[in-house]
Design an enzyme around this catalytic site. Structure first.
Site, short mmCIF file in Angstrom:
data_model
loop_
_atom_site.label_atom_id
_atom_site.label_comp_id
_atom_site.label_asym_id
_atom_site.label_seq_id
_atom_site.Cartn_x
_atom_site.Cartn_y
_atom_site.Cartn_z
N LYS B 76 0.86 -1.18 0.00
CA LYS B 76 0.00 0.00 0.00
C LYS B 76 0.91 1.24 0.00
CE LYS B 76 -3.88 1.99 2.65
NZ LYS B 76 -4.76 1.83 3.83
N SER B 151 -9.78 1.88 2.99
CA SER B 151 -8.89 2.64 2.14
C SER B 151 -7.86 1.78 1.39
CB SER B 151 -8.13 3.67 2.98
OG SER B 151 -7.29 3.03 3.91
N SER B 175 -10.14 -0.46 7.13
CA SER B 175 -9.51 -0.27 5.81
C SER B 175 -8.80 -1.47 5.23
CB SER B 175 -8.52 0.90 5.88
OG SER B 175 -9.20 2.13 5.83
#
Lengths: 95, 486
Positions: B76, B151, B175
């Site tokens: 990420k 997210s 997330s």
């Protein structure tokens, strides 16, 4: 607690954000909605409850006061928008 | 090959069926082919990846081996990677190249993983749909008109479309778990403090936690083995010994007490999701587990408390973006104040600015008791609810999200978006480990089951998830399409 345009401007100033005239109405409405969601907390009495600041019962770890980092100033300053002679440059502050 | 789990790929690499260079190239080819559709990656580091893969092959030829050696990974874009751009989904950091690796990055690299690139995400991890990214939304591989969740949407979509073998994510309110549910894959948010936060760009420091996003519970255990453990660079990283998280995977769930929170099966839950989760609970019952109805009476206050705590911490954390030392600076500032304000207003997106404003307001003079202190008291009540529940049961199971993935652009009201995380947020407030695993489809879209264990009981959590996956096939289902090179 009413959250109006004056509050938006005050909070924006505290947060060093600029809210333009065209945005202020929407920002006010959105934040008012969020505060209404937050205010659901007031439905329970918590007078006897201790605050929980952090999920873990931590005590701060201590270490010997040894130098562990090397000086990487020049390398780190490569990331800055403007530097000169090892100093960060910002717009003139003092006349 | 590319659809295989880490555990299976590791076997193939050890047997010499495929080399890490070949495997890495296969994923790079798929990224090249499909990323323009999915927008899952914001940076692809082909050269670095192939170099690392060659090193892994050489290490293996030398007789060295470890479960992650030569396995292609995506990070990420919230994790700092030395020499490779780390944008955190923001214009503020669109050209930021970190001068060091996050601990998560260096640990996975030390374990031999090959970094394919960095994945798209909601800006500063603030969002539940991946639509707040400065680099545009990620598309859900199951239906590209729908969101992947957020997210960590880029990592979840990359796993679901087999663009990588494993990925990292972060979870502040759901997330990792919600995008895992929406994309039909497995995601683990470990206990707060289980994994170092050093080099992971901070959103809400008392809630943020990194974790694995992958194709099975077994893979999550293998990744956690490499990621977990004390790090002196993060003062909140827990000094709790790291187990071998694969050791208990095969334990039986006979006699396991599963708590079913009434509040997670109440109004607002879609019937298809409820049915799939109840069928999954039936699987556990057949395996000898016991289902016990429990209450989490303050769960309905978790979203309210979270939207004080998280924005308050975010407003402090994001004050560092001032246009001076790194990050975006506006053009032609007239004075210092103008530079701060315009750099921040132009560099941050609307959702980030909203949360900074809410947090600043909650912490401002006169409101501290009504907001921040009140939220911390609610946080205590939520933690106590879980403590009481774990006196009665070994694990808590419910739905990860009230429904399946929604359409891109469908949720424009921030409060509606916040309520997406109604089942996951309390777990962050309490610091507990939580996990999402796929348990079915509704109209062709994946459904996630949410498992929660007590503090640092990741081993139990992974065991319970693995036992489900040994007895069902939902985690093996793949989105149709994206077939080239499969």
């Amino acid at each position: 607690m009413a959250f109006d345009k004056t509050e938006v401007e005050k909070v924006a100033q505290l947060a060093r954000l600029h809210v333009s005239d065209s945005e202020v109405e929407e920002v006010t409405v959105r934040i008012t909605d969020i505060l209404a969601l937050i205010d659901q907390m007031q439905s329970v009495n918590t007078d006897a409850v201790l605050p929980l600041a952090h999920p873990l019962d931590l005590t701060q770890r201590l270490r010997e006061d040894d130098v562990t980092e090397t000086n990487r100033r020049d390398e780190l300053q490569l990331l800055a928008p403007e530097v000169e002679g090892g100093l960060y440059l910002v717009p003139k502050v003092i006349e | 090959m590319i659809e295989k789990t880490v555990a299976q790929l590791s076997g193939s690499l050890n047997r010499g069926d495929i080399s890490s260079v070949e495997l890495t190239q296969a994923y790079l080819d798929r990224i090249n082919r499909y990323n323009s559709t999915l927008n899952a990656f914001v940076t692809v580091c082909e050269e670095t990846a192939l170099t690392q893969a060659a090193q892994a092959d050489a290490a293996r030829a030398d007789g060295r081996t470890s479960p992650l050696l030569g396995i292609p990974l995506a990070h990420k874009d919230i994790f700092c990677t030395s020499g490779i751009k780390t944008s955190c989904g923001s214009k503020m950091l669109h050209n930021f190249i970190a001068p060091y690796d996050a601990t998560v990055v260096s640990r996975l690299s030390d374990a031999g993983a090959v970094m394919l690139g960095k994945t798209n995400m909601d800006e500063f991890a603030m969002g539940s749909s991946n639509e707040t990214s400065y680099f545009g939304p990620v598309k859900n591989p199951w239906d590209t008109d729908r969101v992947p969740g957020g997210s960590s949407g880029g990592s979840a979509a990359a796993i679901a479309a087999d663009l990588c073998a494993m990925a990292t994510g972060t979870d502040t309110g759901g997330s990792i778990r919600q995008p895992a549910a929406f994309c039909g894959i497995t995601g683990l948010k470990p206990s707060y403090g289980r994994i170092s936060r050093w080099g992971m760009i901070a959103f809400a420091s008392s809630l943020d936690q990194a974790g694995p996003i992958c194709k099975s519970a077994e893979d999550a255990a293998l990744m956690l083995n490499a990621m977990a453990g004390l790090d002196t660079k993060d003062s909140t990283c827990a000094d709790v010994s790291v187990e071998d998280y694969t050791a208990n995977l095969t334990n039986s769930v006979q006699g396991l007490r599963i708590g079913i929170p009434r509040q997670h099966f109440a109004e607002g839950l879609s019937p298809e999701v409820e049915q799939a989760v109840r069928e999954a609970l039936g699987v556990y019952e057949k395996l000898g587990a016991q289902l016990i109805d429990i209450d989490l009476p303050n769960n309905h206050l978790s979203v309210s408390a979270y939207y004080v705590v998280a924005p308050a911490e975010a407003s402090a954390n994001l004050s560092r973006f001032d246009g001076v030392r790194y990050g975006y600076r506006c053009d032609n500032p007239v004075d210092l104040e103008d530079m701060y304000k315009r750099s921040r207003s132009e560099g941050f997106g609307d959702e980030v600015k909203r949360r900074i404003m809410v947090g600043t307001y909650a912490l401002s003079a006169g409101f501290y008791d009504a907001y921040y202190r009140k939220a911390q008291k609610i946080r205590r009540l939520i933690k106590q609810d879980f403590n009481a529940a774990f006196q009665q049961v070994d694990i808590i199971i419910g739905p990860t999200s009230p429904h399946t993935a929604f359409n891109l652009g469908a949720k424009t009201d921030p409060v509606a978006m916040y309520l997406e995380d109604i089942y996951t947020i309390a777990v962050n407030l309490a610091g507990l480990p939580g996990m999402s695993v796929p348990v079915g489809l509704a109209n062709g879209l994946p459904i996630g089951m949410h498992l929660v264990a007590s503090d640092f009981a990741e081993s139990r959590l992974l065991n319970v998830a693995h036992q489900f996956q040994l007895n069902t096939d939902w985690h093996r289902l793949r989105a149709t399409g994206f077939t080239e090179g499969r």
